[in-house]
Design a protein around this motif. Structure first.
Motif, PDB file in Angstrom:
ATOM      1  N   GLY A  63     -40.950 -46.119  -0.557  1.00  0.00           N
ATOM      2  CA  GLY A  63     -40.713 -47.343   0.201  1.00  0.00           C
ATOM      3  C   GLY A  63     -39.628 -48.197  -0.430  1.00  0.00           C
ATOM      4  O   GLY A  63     -38.771 -48.747   0.260  1.00  0.00           O
ATOM      5  N   LYS A  64     -39.663 -48.292  -1.751  1.00  0.00           N
ATOM      6  CA  LYS A  64     -38.650 -49.068  -2.462  1.00  0.00           C
ATOM      7  C   LYS A  64     -37.288 -48.399  -2.350  1.00  0.00           C
ATOM      8  O   LYS A  64     -36.275 -49.059  -2.119  1.00  0.00           O
ATOM      9  CB  LYS A  64     -39.033 -49.248  -3.927  1.00  0.00           C
ATOM     10  N   LEU A  65     -37.244 -47.074  -2.503  1.00  0.00           N
ATOM     11  CA  LEU A  65     -35.978 -46.351  -2.387  1.00  0.00           C
ATOM     12  C   LEU A  65     -35.441 -46.388  -0.966  1.00  0.00           C
ATOM     13  O   LEU A  65     -34.226 -46.422  -0.765  1.00  0.00           O
ATOM     14  CB  LEU A  65     -36.136 -44.916  -2.863  1.00  0.00           C
ATOM     15  N   ASP A  66     -36.328 -46.414   0.024  1.00  0.00           N
ATOM     16  CA  ASP A  66     -35.890 -46.529   1.410  1.00  0.00           C
ATOM     17  C   ASP A  66     -35.244 -47.893   1.645  1.00  0.00           C
ATOM     18  O   ASP A  66     -34.217 -48.002   2.302  1.00  0.00           O
ATOM     19  CB  ASP A  66     -37.065 -46.315   2.360  1.00  0.00           C
ATOM     20  N   ALA A  67     -35.837 -48.927   1.069  1.00  0.00           N
ATOM     21  CA  ALA A  67     -35.298 -50.284   1.221  1.00  0.00           C
ATOM     22  C   ALA A  67     -34.030 -50.491   0.401  1.00  0.00           C
ATOM     23  O   ALA A  67     -33.135 -51.229   0.796  1.00  0.00           O
ATOM     24  CB  ALA A  67     -36.354 -51.309   0.806  1.00  0.00           C
ATOM     25  N   ASP A  68     -33.956 -49.825  -0.765  1.00  0.00           N
ATOM     26  CA  ASP A  68     -32.803 -49.964  -1.660  1.00  0.00           C
ATOM     27  C   ASP A  68     -32.583 -48.648  -2.392  1.00  0.00           C
ATOM     28  O   ASP A  68     -33.144 -48.421  -3.459  1.00  0.00           O
ATOM     29  CB  ASP A  68     -33.038 -51.098  -2.658  1.00  0.00           C
ATOM     30  N   PRO A  69     -31.763 -47.746  -1.822  1.00  0.00           N
ATOM     31  CA  PRO A  69     -31.562 -46.427  -2.424  1.00  0.00           C
ATOM     32  C   PRO A  69     -30.990 -46.449  -3.843  1.00  0.00           C
ATOM     33  O   PRO A  69     -31.105 -45.472  -4.557  1.00  0.00           O
ATOM     34  CB  PRO A  69     -30.583 -45.742  -1.466  1.00  0.00           C
ATOM     35  N   ALA A  70     -30.402 -47.553  -4.251  1.00  0.00           N
ATOM     36  CA  ALA A  70     -29.834 -47.645  -5.597  1.00  0.00           C
ATOM     37  C   ALA A  70     -30.792 -48.311  -6.588  1.00  0.00           C
ATOM     38  O   ALA A  70     -30.410 -48.593  -7.724  1.00  0.00           O
ATOM     39  CB  ALA A  70     -28.510 -48.406  -5.556  1.00  0.00           C
ATOM     40  N   ALA A  71     -32.038 -48.534  -6.183  1.00  0.00           N
ATOM     41  CA  ALA A  71     -33.012 -49.199  -7.058  1.00  0.00           C
ATOM     42  C   ALA A  71     -33.182 -48.420  -8.359  1.00  0.00           C
ATOM     43  O   ALA A  71     -33.505 -47.240  -8.331  1.00  0.00           O
ATOM     44  CB  ALA A  71     -34.359 -49.336  -6.358  1.00  0.00           C
ATOM     45  N   PRO A  72     -32.973 -49.087  -9.501  1.00  0.00           N
ATOM     46  CA  PRO A  72     -33.078 -48.385 -10.779  1.00  0.00           C
ATOM     47  C   PRO A  72     -34.458 -48.470 -11.436  1.00  0.00           C
ATOM     48  O   PRO A  72     -34.739 -47.714 -12.362  1.00  0.00           O
ATOM     49  CB  PRO A  72     -32.041 -49.095 -11.648  1.00  0.00           C
TER      50      PRO A  72
END
Length: 81
Positions: A63-72
């Motif tokens: 869900g986090k990667l879908d919202a922000d694919p560059a989330a580190p």
């Protein structure tokens, strides 16, 4: 609606990702910092570490990667979590 950051996607970046571009929400588009985040995400992909938190090594939620694919980082390591 998401914007494709094609302006930031060079031929070498496209080659590394199989020709696909990383998309970010419009509120996160257009700055040098955004480009740095995308390049860091591409580097993690190349190293087989994409989707894993750079702080704790745990999985970043889909869900986090879908919202922000560059989330580190994962939700547990977010400063305000």
């Amino acid at each position: 609606m998401r914007k494709v950051l094609s302006a930031f996607t060079s031929e070498s970046t496209s080659a590394r990702t199989g020709g696909s571009a990383i998309e970010l929400p419009p509120t996160k588009c257009g700055t040098a910092a955004d480009l740095a985040r995308i390049e860091a995400a591409l580097s993690r992909m190349e190293g087989g570490r994409y989707g894993y938190c750079v702080r704790c090594g745990g999985r970043i939620s889909l869900g986090k990667l879908d919202a922000d694919p560059a989330a580190p980082i994962c939700d547990n390591c977010e400063p305000d979590h």
